[in-house]
Design a protein around this motif. Structure first.
Motif, PDB file in Angstrom:
ATOM      1  N   GLU A 230       0.773  -0.935  -0.002  1.00  0.00           N
ATOM      2  CA  GLU A 230      -0.112  -0.029   0.068  1.00  0.00           C
ATOM      3  C   GLU A 230       0.857   1.301  -0.135  1.00  0.00           C
ATOM      4  O   GLU A 230       2.032   1.096   0.170  1.00  0.00           O
ATOM      5  CB  GLU A 230      -0.869  -0.114   1.091  1.00  0.00           C
ATOM      6  N   TYR A 231       0.267   2.502  -0.482  1.00  0.00           N
ATOM      7  CA  TYR A 231       1.094   3.608  -0.413  1.00  0.00           C
ATOM      8  C   TYR A 231       1.988   3.798  -1.549  1.00  0.00           C
ATOM      9  O   TYR A 231       2.573   4.847  -1.759  1.00  0.00           O
ATOM     10  CB  TYR A 231       1.608   3.964   0.825  1.00  0.00           C
ATOM     11  N   THR A 232       1.888   2.890  -2.634  1.00  0.00           N
ATOM     12  CA  THR A 232       3.096   2.929  -3.489  1.00  0.00           C
ATOM     13  C   THR A 232       2.515   3.501  -4.706  1.00  0.00           C
ATOM     14  O   THR A 232       1.446   2.846  -5.176  1.00  0.00           O
ATOM     15  CB  THR A 232       3.587   1.257  -3.655  1.00  0.00           C
ATOM     16  N   PHE A 233       3.050   4.270  -5.509  1.00  0.00           N
ATOM     17  CA  PHE A 233       2.849   4.612  -6.857  1.00  0.00           C
ATOM     18  C   PHE A 233       3.618   3.736  -7.910  1.00  0.00           C
ATOM     19  O   PHE A 233       5.068   3.827  -7.730  1.00  0.00           O
ATOM     20  CB  PHE A 233       3.061   6.209  -7.103  1.00  0.00           C
ATOM     21  N   LEU A 234       3.123   3.243  -8.734  1.00  0.00           N
ATOM     22  CA  LEU A 234       4.173   2.404  -9.678  1.00  0.00           C
ATOM     23  C   LEU A 234       4.155   3.342 -10.921  1.00  0.00           C
ATOM     24  O   LEU A 234       3.563   3.762 -11.589  1.00  0.00           O
ATOM     25  CB  LEU A 234       3.158   1.198 -10.121  1.00  0.00           C
TER      26      LEU A 234
ATOM     27  N   ARG B 144      -5.648   0.819  -2.167  1.00  0.00           N
ATOM     28  CA  ARG B 144      -6.446   2.068  -1.968  1.00  0.00           C
ATOM     29  C   ARG B 144      -5.780   3.321  -2.914  1.00  0.00           C
ATOM     30  O   ARG B 144      -6.333   4.008  -3.466  1.00  0.00           O
ATOM     31  CB  ARG B 144      -6.403   2.370  -0.515  1.00  0.00           C
ATOM     32  N   THR B 145      -4.543   3.331  -2.645  1.00  0.00           N
ATOM     33  CA  THR B 145      -3.560   4.376  -3.276  1.00  0.00           C
ATOM     34  C   THR B 145      -3.676   4.089  -5.049  1.00  0.00           C
ATOM     35  O   THR B 145      -4.178   5.514  -5.555  1.00  0.00           O
ATOM     36  CB  THR B 145      -2.105   4.257  -3.165  1.00  0.00           C
ATOM     37  N   LEU B 146      -3.638   3.114  -5.398  1.00  0.00           N
ATOM     38  CA  LEU B 146      -3.723   3.050  -7.164  1.00  0.00           C
ATOM     39  C   LEU B 146      -5.330   3.178  -7.325  1.00  0.00           C
ATOM     40  O   LEU B 146      -5.433   3.892  -8.391  1.00  0.00           O
ATOM     41  CB  LEU B 146      -3.286   1.497  -7.276  1.00  0.00           C
ATOM     42  N   GLN B 147      -6.264   2.713  -6.584  1.00  0.00           N
ATOM     43  CA  GLN B 147      -7.632   2.818  -7.010  1.00  0.00           C
ATOM     44  C   GLN B 147      -7.971   4.328  -6.999  1.00  0.00           C
ATOM     45  O   GLN B 147      -8.848   4.759  -8.088  1.00  0.00           O
ATOM     46  CB  GLN B 147      -8.497   1.967  -5.985  1.00  0.00           C
TER      47      GLN B 147
END
Length: 324
Positions: free
Chosen positions: A234-238, A257-260
């Motif tokens: 979680e909290y990771t931006f790819l 949650r971050t990516l969605q």
């Protein structure tokens, strides 16, 4: 007036893009913990060049501590670009290397994070005086689309082969897909030597490309229909998701949650720890009508995302100019 972006150990695409957009020089020092070489080089550089504005790429805590200490004497404006692992830990090593340095953020003039979730953590723990959410600037990709002349649906998984990537679940799911559909192919980019055990999945439909030059990588990605980005963290931006967005590609992403929240259009979300759910996502985009719908959504999202980044860059530039 000299402005510098300092990075140790590795130089992220985000740092390169921000340095280019903000007209910063880059000081990159490849080193390993405990960073004696990098610390000495940075100290000598700052003493000699006396920059007015210094950006630091975290998570390297010792880099933050050193620049905070030197800031008191050299009086430069300090901006910390905080990557996920500086605030969120998945190993004892990350806790040991980064957590002791968190409070140094309070001595920075500005703290930058790449998503709202990290800002919430910083706010909750009272870290940083001014915290700005600045999403990753999108990389440049050719405006033209490079398509296949046949019905093969091409997927690409830009892999780092780090622990947070459930590559084996993806390969298990795609192997199942190839048994049901012969008109699919998956390209796995990146240095597969980090995970030689995964070569058992190699076939004429699952191709390990190895590390590619930037031009070849972009050409391959542009020729694909779907970009896959998976993480269990979680909290990771790819970066792969940003590249897919920049290239106007349909995305299959982890359901964090971050990516969605960031990729609320143009993406199929899957459970990265469930091969069956990954297979569901892979099958869903086989339908050309689904892909066309998602591609239109991606175009809209890219415009909205780019506008948001530009506004945050304008805000950051105003803050920097007020100091200058």
């Amino acid at each position: 007036m000299k402005k510098i972006f300092i990075a140790w150990r590795s130089l992220s695409r985000r740092t390169k893009e921000l340095a280019k957009l903000l007209k910063l020089d880059v000081l990159f020092l490849r080193d390993r913990p405990p960073y004696f070489f990098a610390a000495l080089k940075t100290f000598l550089y700052l003493i000699k060049s006396r920059p007015s504005i210094v950006f630091v790429q975290l998570p390297q805590g010792p880099l933050l501590a050193l620049t905070v200490l030197l800031k008191k004497f050299l009086r430069f404006f300090l901006v910390a670009d905080v990557h996920t692992s500086f605030l969120v830990y998945s190993s004892f090593k990350e806790i040991l290397l980064n957590k002791p340095f968190r409070n140094f953020l309070n001595a920075c003039n500005i703290v930058i994070v790449h998503n709202r979730e990290l800002k919430n953590i910083a706010k909750k723990e009272k870290l940083g005086k001014i915290v700005i959410v600045l999403p990753d600037p999108l990389p440049e990709f050719p405006a033209v689309k490079i398509g296949m002349k046949n019905d093969t649906v091409k997927y690409i998984f830009p892999a780092s082969f780090h622990e947070d990537e459930p590559v084996h679940y993806l390969l298990e799911a795609f192997s199942q897909l190839t048994r049901e559909n012969k008109n699919v192919v998956l390209y796995v980019t990146g240095d597969w030597r980090r995970r030689k055990d995964l070569l058992k999945y190699k076939s004429d439909r699952i191709l390990f490309t190895g590390f590619l030059p930037v031009i070849d990588y972009k050409r391959l990605l542009m020729s694909c229909d779907v970009v896959i980005g998976l993480t269990i963290r979680e909290y990771t931006f790819l970066s792969s998701a940003a590249e897919g967005l920049a290239a106007g590609k349909v995305l299959i992403l982890s359901n964090t949650r971050t990516l969605q929240r960031i990729f609320y259009k143009g993406a199929i979300f899957v459970n990265p720890l469930d091969p069956e759910d990954i297979l569901r996502g892979l099958k869903k985009v086989l339908d050309k009508r689904v892909r066309e719908k998602l591609e239109k959504e991606i175009e809209d999202l890219r415009a909205e995302y780019t506008q948001k980044v530009n506004k945050k860059l304008e805000l950051l530039n105003r803050l920097l100019m007020s100091y200058m």
